[in-house]
Each structure stands twice: as C-alpha cells, then as structure tokens.
Design a protein around this motif. Structure first.
Motif, PDB file in Angstrom:
ATOM      1  N   ASP A  18      -0.297   4.757  -4.165  1.00  0.00           N
ATOM      2  CA  ASP A  18      -0.114   4.432  -5.489  1.00  0.00           C
ATOM      3  C   ASP A  18      -0.418   5.719  -6.466  1.00  0.00           C
ATOM      4  OD1 ASP A  18       0.200   1.745  -4.730  1.00  0.00           O
ATOM      5  OD2 ASP A  18      -1.789   1.172  -5.254  1.00  0.00           O
ATOM      6  N   LYS A  71       2.161   2.236   8.088  1.00  0.00           N
ATOM      7  CA  LYS A  71       0.914   1.331   8.451  1.00  0.00           C
ATOM      8  C   LYS A  71      -0.288   1.875   8.795  1.00  0.00           C
ATOM      9  CE  LYS A  71       0.284  -2.230  12.325  1.00  0.00           C
ATOM     10  NZ  LYS A  71       0.924  -2.708  13.576  1.00  0.00           N
ATOM     11  N   GLN A 131      -4.268   2.425   0.378  1.00  0.00           N
ATOM     12  CA  GLN A 131      -3.335   2.161  -0.422  1.00  0.00           C
ATOM     13  C   GLN A 131      -3.221   2.766  -1.741  1.00  0.00           C
ATOM     14  OE1 GLN A 131      -0.527   0.507   0.288  1.00  0.00           O
ATOM     15  NE2 GLN A 131       0.353   1.248  -1.629  1.00  0.00           N
ATOM     16  N   ARG A 132      -4.613   2.946  -2.346  1.00  0.00           N
ATOM     17  CA  ARG A 132      -4.549   3.857  -3.655  1.00  0.00           C
ATOM     18  C   ARG A 132      -4.106   5.285  -3.574  1.00  0.00           C
ATOM     19  NH1 ARG A 132     -10.284   1.592  -3.701  1.00  0.00           N
ATOM     20  NH2 ARG A 132     -10.733   3.669  -2.666  1.00  0.00           N
ATOM     21  N   ALA A 180      -7.264   0.660  10.927  1.00  0.00           N
ATOM     22  CA  ALA A 180      -8.600   0.754  10.971  1.00  0.00           C
ATOM     23  C   ALA A 180      -9.138   1.328  12.401  1.00  0.00           C
ATOM     24  CB  ALA A 180      -9.505  -0.346  10.522  1.00  0.00           C
ATOM     25  N   ASN A 197     -12.559   3.622   5.074  1.00  0.00           N
ATOM     26  CA  ASN A 197     -12.170   2.475   4.709  1.00  0.00           C
ATOM     27  C   ASN A 197     -10.594   2.409   4.622  1.00  0.00           C
ATOM     28  OD1 ASN A 197     -11.833   0.133   3.212  1.00  0.00           O
ATOM     29  ND2 ASN A 197     -13.305   0.556   1.357  1.00  0.00           N
ATOM     30  N   ALA A 198     -10.141   1.457   5.191  1.00  0.00           N
ATOM     31  CA  ALA A 198      -8.676   1.321   5.131  1.00  0.00           C
ATOM     32  C   ALA A 198      -8.179   0.561   4.084  1.00  0.00           C
ATOM     33  CB  ALA A 198      -8.137   0.368   6.508  1.00  0.00           C
ATOM     34  N   ASP A 199      -8.872   0.058   3.456  1.00  0.00           N
ATOM     35  CA  ASP A 199      -8.573  -0.767   1.979  1.00  0.00           C
ATOM     36  C   ASP A 199      -8.201   0.447   0.876  1.00  0.00           C
ATOM     37  OD1 ASP A 199      -8.723  -3.244   3.058  1.00  0.00           O
ATOM     38  OD2 ASP A 199     -10.786  -3.505   2.358  1.00  0.00           O
ATOM     39  N   ALA A 200      -8.903   1.475   0.994  1.00  0.00           N
ATOM     40  CA  ALA A 200      -8.867   2.688   0.055  1.00  0.00           C
ATOM     41  C   ALA A 200      -7.528   3.438   0.280  1.00  0.00           C
ATOM     42  CB  ALA A 200     -10.041   3.543   0.175  1.00  0.00           C
TER      43      ALA A 200
END
Length: 131
Positions: A109, A2, A105-106, A5, A100-103
């Motif tokens: 992956d 989990k 997941q990269r 931010a 940036n929390a969106d980055a």
C-alpha cells in the motif's frame, strides 16, 4: 504477491513440480540442460537478507528465460524486501520466522507506483503516460 508466514503449513506439492535453485547456480546451464522443463515453481533462497543474488536470478528467469510459473522467495525474507521482490519477478514469498505476515500488505500500500520499469511493467512512467 502471495505472502506465506514461516509457521504456515507448506502447500502440498501434489502434481506441481518444484525446483530449488542455489544462489551460485548458473541459470544458463540449468536452462540448457532442460532442468526447467515442466517446472511450475522455482524456489530461490535468501540465506541472509543482505544476499541479493536471488533478485538477479528471478529477473533473469522472467526476462531472459521467459519462466511463467511461480517464483518463490525462501530463507531470510523480510517485509522490507517484498516490494522489490515482486518487481523483480517473485510471485510468492515465505517470510522469515518471527516476521508478521499481516504487516506485509502495508508495504504494498505504501509503495504502489514507480517511475522506472520492472518485470511487471517494463515501460517507465513517462512511456506509460504517453501511451
């Protein structure tokens, strides 16, 4: 894992018991004193991204002391560290301000499989393939 931010509103503790463990704490003494009794979340601090003592603490909490609750990384947490944190036993992380929390997941992956064992899967790749 989990990802939280830095500017996100912290979760309300409610009935959840949280223990913040400093980097220089002796885990053996904490466990012997019963400090982990009833604790659902342990927060480990990264004062600087170069200070990796919390990795060792998380690994010890999972393997030696069999802590099954949430281990949260706080402090100077960068995206580059998240995969290793997860492999060391962390289940949540509060990112440093400006990250940036969106980055995040990269990263997961990009690095999805490993040869060596870890807290999540103790067997190395050759042992997993042989099974």
């Amino acid at each position: 894992m989990k990802i939280i931010a830095a500017d996100a509103v912290p979760e309300s503790a409610g009935a959840e018991k949280t223990l913040q463990i400093p980097n220089d704490a002796e885990l053996a003494e904490l466990v012997a004193s019963g400090a982990l009794e009833g604790v659902q979340r342990v927060e480990l601090q990264f004062p600087k991204f170069t200070d990796g003592r919390a990795y060792s603490q998380a690994l010890l909490l999972r393997r030696r002391y069999r802590f099954a609750g949430d281990i949260r990384a706080t402090g100077d947490v960068l995206i580059d560290q998240l995969v290793h944190m997860h492999r060391s036993g962390f289940t949540s992380a509060v990112l440093a301000p400006g990250v940036n929390a969106d980055a995040a997941q990269r990263q997961f992956d990009r690095y999805s499989a490993f040869y060596q064992g870890d807290v999540l899967e103790p067997r190395p790749l050759f042992a997993r393939e042989a099974a």
